[in-house]
Scaffold this motif. Structure first.
Motif, short mmCIF file in Angstrom:
data_model
loop_
_atom_site.label_atom_id
_atom_site.label_comp_id
_atom_site.label_asym_id
_atom_site.label_seq_id
_atom_site.Cartn_x
_atom_site.Cartn_y
_atom_site.Cartn_z
N ALA A 18 197.67 72.16 -56.20
CA ALA A 18 198.18 73.52 -56.25
C ALA A 18 197.06 74.53 -56.48
CB ALA A 18 199.23 73.65 -57.35
N LEU A 19 196.13 74.19 -57.37
CA LEU A 19 194.99 75.08 -57.60
C LEU A 19 194.15 75.19 -56.34
CD1 LEU A 19 193.15 76.86 -59.29
CD2 LEU A 19 192.06 74.78 -60.18
N ALA A 20 193.89 74.06 -55.70
CA ALA A 20 193.10 74.06 -54.47
C ALA A 20 193.73 74.96 -53.42
CB ALA A 20 192.95 72.63 -53.94
N ALA A 21 195.03 74.85 -53.25
CA ALA A 21 195.73 75.68 -52.26
C ALA A 21 195.64 77.16 -52.63
CB ALA A 21 197.18 75.23 -52.15
N ALA A 22 195.73 77.46 -53.91
CA ALA A 22 195.71 78.85 -54.37
C ALA A 22 194.37 79.53 -54.13
CB ALA A 22 196.07 78.92 -55.85
N VAL A 23 193.28 78.76 -54.21
CA VAL A 23 191.95 79.38 -54.05
C VAL A 23 191.28 79.01 -52.73
CG1 VAL A 23 191.59 79.66 -56.53
CG2 VAL A 23 190.75 77.60 -55.41
N GLY A 24 191.98 78.26 -51.88
CA GLY A 24 191.48 77.98 -50.54
C GLY A 24 190.41 76.92 -50.43
N VAL A 25 190.54 75.87 -51.24
CA VAL A 25 189.59 74.75 -51.16
C VAL A 25 190.37 73.44 -51.11
CG1 VAL A 25 187.78 75.99 -52.42
CG2 VAL A 25 189.37 74.55 -53.68
N THR A 26 189.66 72.33 -51.05
CA THR A 26 190.32 71.02 -51.07
C THR A 26 190.47 70.54 -52.51
OG1 THR A 26 188.25 69.78 -50.98
CG2 THR A 26 189.23 70.42 -48.86
N SER A 27 191.38 69.60 -52.69
CA SER A 27 191.55 68.99 -54.02
C SER A 27 190.27 68.31 -54.47
CB SER A 27 192.68 67.96 -53.99
OG SER A 27 193.90 68.59 -53.73
N GLU A 28 189.52 67.75 -53.52
CA GLU A 28 188.26 67.09 -53.85
C GLU A 28 187.25 68.07 -54.44
OE1 GLU A 28 189.86 66.70 -50.88
OE2 GLU A 28 190.54 64.63 -51.19
N GLU A 29 187.26 69.32 -53.94
CA GLU A 29 186.36 70.32 -54.51
C GLU A 29 186.76 70.65 -55.94
OE1 GLU A 29 184.71 73.46 -51.63
OE2 GLU A 29 186.58 72.75 -50.68
N VAL A 30 188.04 70.74 -56.20
CA VAL A 30 188.51 71.01 -57.56
C VAL A 30 188.09 69.87 -58.48
CG1 VAL A 30 190.54 71.32 -59.03
CG2 VAL A 30 190.43 72.47 -56.81
N GLU A 39 179.66 73.41 -58.51
CA GLU A 39 180.14 74.67 -59.05
C GLU A 39 180.71 75.50 -57.91
OE1 GLU A 39 177.17 76.75 -61.27
OE2 GLU A 39 176.89 75.10 -62.67
N PRO A 40 181.74 76.28 -58.19
CA PRO A 40 182.31 77.11 -57.13
C PRO A 40 181.32 78.19 -56.70
CG PRO A 40 183.35 77.59 -59.25
CD PRO A 40 182.43 76.42 -59.46
N THR A 41 181.43 78.58 -55.44
CA THR A 41 180.64 79.70 -54.94
C THR A 41 181.13 80.97 -55.64
OG1 THR A 41 182.19 80.17 -53.16
CG2 THR A 41 180.39 78.61 -52.67
N ILE A 42 180.39 82.04 -55.47
CA ILE A 42 180.79 83.32 -56.07
C ILE A 42 182.18 83.74 -55.59
CG2 ILE A 42 180.25 85.79 -56.21
CD1 ILE A 42 178.40 84.05 -57.89
N SER A 43 182.43 83.60 -54.30
CA SER A 43 183.75 84.01 -53.79
C SER A 43 184.86 83.12 -54.36
CB SER A 43 183.77 84.00 -52.26
OG SER A 43 183.55 82.71 -51.75
N ARG A 44 184.59 81.84 -54.51
CA ARG A 44 185.60 80.95 -55.10
C ARG A 44 185.76 81.22 -56.59
NH1 ARG A 44 187.72 80.42 -50.56
NH2 ARG A 44 186.94 78.81 -49.19
N ALA A 47 188.02 84.03 -56.84
CA ALA A 47 189.39 83.57 -56.59
C ALA A 47 189.96 82.88 -57.83
CB ALA A 47 189.43 82.63 -55.39
N LEU A 48 189.14 82.08 -58.50
CA LEU A 48 189.59 81.39 -59.72
C LEU A 48 189.91 82.38 -60.84
CD1 LEU A 48 187.07 78.42 -59.79
CD2 LEU A 48 189.55 78.21 -59.63
N THR A 49 189.02 83.35 -61.04
CA THR A 49 189.25 84.31 -62.12
C THR A 49 190.51 85.14 -61.84
OG1 THR A 49 187.75 85.95 -61.13
CG2 THR A 49 186.83 84.47 -62.80
N GLY A 50 190.73 85.50 -60.57
CA GLY A 50 191.95 86.21 -60.22
C GLY A 50 193.18 85.36 -60.43
N HIS A 51 193.08 84.11 -60.04
CA HIS A 51 194.20 83.18 -60.18
C HIS A 51 194.58 82.96 -61.64
CE1 HIS A 51 196.83 79.84 -59.13
NE2 HIS A 51 196.21 79.11 -60.04
N PHE A 52 193.56 82.77 -62.47
CA PHE A 52 193.82 82.49 -63.89
C PHE A 52 193.95 83.76 -64.74
CE2 PHE A 52 191.54 78.37 -62.90
CZ PHE A 52 192.68 77.59 -62.96
N GLY A 53 193.55 84.90 -64.19
CA GLY A 53 193.61 86.14 -64.96
C GLY A 53 192.60 86.20 -66.08
#
Length: 77
Positions: A18-30, A39-44, A47-53
């Motif tokens: 679900a997290l992977a889908a929300a931020v546009g990556v694969t589960s393997e990346e998570v 580590e996530p790229t700056i754009s990811r 996306a994570l900070t927006g997702h988690f608030g």
């Protein structure tokens, strides 16, 4: 207080898929982020900070790192 991606995800009761889908990556990346193998790229990260608030300085990208002095002090406040 800084929390790992895994902690943030688990606090929401969210699966890795679900997290992977929300931020546009694969589960393997998570998985790689949670294990500290990547580590996530700056754009990811954005996306994570927006997702988690949360702010980017509230995410600990290296799960094995000890807590910062600020985090340790926050436990007593």
């Amino acid at each position: 207080m800084r929390r790992t991606i895994r902690e943030l995800r688990e606090e929401r009761g969210e699966s890795r898929a679900a997290l992977a889908a929300a931020v546009g990556v694969t589960s393997e990346e998570v998985v790689a982020w949670e294990m500290g193998k990547a580590e996530p790229t700056i754009s990811r990260l954005r996306a994570l900070t927006g997702h988690f608030g949360v702010r980017d300085d509230q995410i600990n990208l290296r799960p094995g790192d000890p807590p910062s002095l600020g985090d340790r002090l926050a436990e007593f406040l």
